[in-house]
Write an enzyme that holds these catalytic residues in place. Structure first.
Site, PDB file in Angstrom:
ATOM      1  N   SER A  76      48.335  35.322  45.273  1.00  0.00           N
ATOM      2  CA  SER A  76      47.900  36.628  45.782  1.00  0.00           C
ATOM      3  C   SER A  76      47.274  37.468  44.683  1.00  0.00           C
ATOM      4  O   SER A  76      47.428  37.181  43.492  1.00  0.00           O
ATOM      5  CB  SER A  76      49.080  37.374  46.416  1.00  0.00           C
ATOM      6  OG  SER A  76      50.083  37.590  45.457  1.00  0.00           O
ATOM      7  N   ASP A  77      46.586  38.505  45.099  1.00  0.00           N
ATOM      8  CA  ASP A  77      45.993  39.443  44.153  1.00  0.00           C
ATOM      9  C   ASP A  77      45.876  40.813  44.810  1.00  0.00           C
ATOM     10  O   ASP A  77      45.623  40.908  46.013  1.00  0.00           O
ATOM     11  CB  ASP A  77      44.608  38.971  43.707  1.00  0.00           C
ATOM     12  CG  ASP A  77      44.123  39.747  42.492  1.00  0.00           C
ATOM     13  OD1 ASP A  77      44.599  39.446  41.377  1.00  0.00           O
ATOM     14  OD2 ASP A  77      43.319  40.677  42.650  1.00  0.00           O
ATOM     15  N   THR A  78      46.087  41.855  44.003  1.00  0.00           N
ATOM     16  CA  THR A  78      46.014  43.237  44.490  1.00  0.00           C
ATOM     17  C   THR A  78      45.070  44.042  43.609  1.00  0.00           C
ATOM     18  O   THR A  78      45.114  43.920  42.386  1.00  0.00           O
ATOM     19  CB  THR A  78      47.408  43.901  44.461  1.00  0.00           C
ATOM     20  OG1 THR A  78      48.303  43.158  45.302  1.00  0.00           O
ATOM     21  CG2 THR A  78      47.348  45.343  44.963  1.00  0.00           C
ATOM     22  N   SER A 113      45.237  40.415  48.859  1.00  0.00           N
ATOM     23  CA  SER A 113      44.922  39.157  49.544  1.00  0.00           C
ATOM     24  C   SER A 113      45.997  38.135  49.221  1.00  0.00           C
ATOM     25  O   SER A 113      46.505  38.103  48.095  1.00  0.00           O
ATOM     26  CB  SER A 113      43.557  38.621  49.097  1.00  0.00           C
ATOM     27  OG  SER A 113      42.513  39.464  49.529  1.00  0.00           O
TER      28      SER A 113
END
Length: 196
Positions: A76-78, A113
């Site tokens: 994931s990445d923010t 995501s």
């Protein structure tokens, strides 16, 4: 409940974030962690969720040829998006303070995501939450950065910390997404994948 659906699956969470790991424990999802270094660089033409989708999928590529039949890899990445600019993690106190100064008195979007990868499929989902800050004083910004050192946090802040308690006036969307994981999307996606 989810545990029953996933009894034949091995969940690998590719994240060193203690917040994300805690969410998995609270969702009662058995998991192991495996974090691999990835240079988080994306094409400059990408915007908003295109950036987080790209980076979440990039993190999955480090595992691509090793995923076994019963495994589900989660990456994931923010990012924080404000005034057309993507704010990642600040590297210095000065950068963190500049980020908070720009967010002060305005609304911004937090986008996360999550990429689910198996030996057969790759599925990427994302969530957006709109967050509003009051006008923060210089003293408030300095106090927060100097004491909480938010250098591992997109946008230079954590909503669950002091700055969120005193500064955030409104949220539209998932609170947990701002903390770092859209838990409702993760739950539903794993439920679907457990049925496969």
């Amino acid at each position: 409940m989810l545990k029953d659906f996933l009894k034949d699956k091995e969940i690998i969470l590719a994240s060193g974030s203690p917040r994300r790991q805690q969410f998995f424990r609270e969702l009662n999802i058995p998991f192991t962690t495996d974090v691999r270094p990835v240079k988080e660089v994306y094409p400059p033409s990408l915007e908003n969720e295109e950036i987080t989708d790209f980076l979440a999928e990039l993190k999955a590529e480090a595992f691509q040829k090793e995923i076994k039949l019963n495994q589900i890899l989660i990456t994931s990445d923010t990012i924080v998006c404000h005034k057309g600019k993507a704010l990642g993690k600040p590297e210095t106190p000065e950068e963190a303070k500049a980020m908070l100064s720009s967010l002060s008195g305005h609304s911004h979007e937090v986008i996360t995501s999550v990429c689910f990868t198996t030996s057969k499929i790759k599925r990427t989902l994302n969530a957006k939450t709109r967050v509003s800050f009051k006008e923060l004083t210089r003293d408030e910004i300095d106090y927060y950065v100097d004491n909480f050192k938010p250098f591992d946090k997109a946008g230079g802040y954590a909503i669950q910390e002091w700055i969120g308690l005193i500064g955030i006036t409104n949220i539209e969307g998932s609170y947990f997404n701002v903390v770092g994981l859209p838990t409702h999307l993760v739950y539903d996606a794993l439920l679907d994948m457990g049925r496969l």
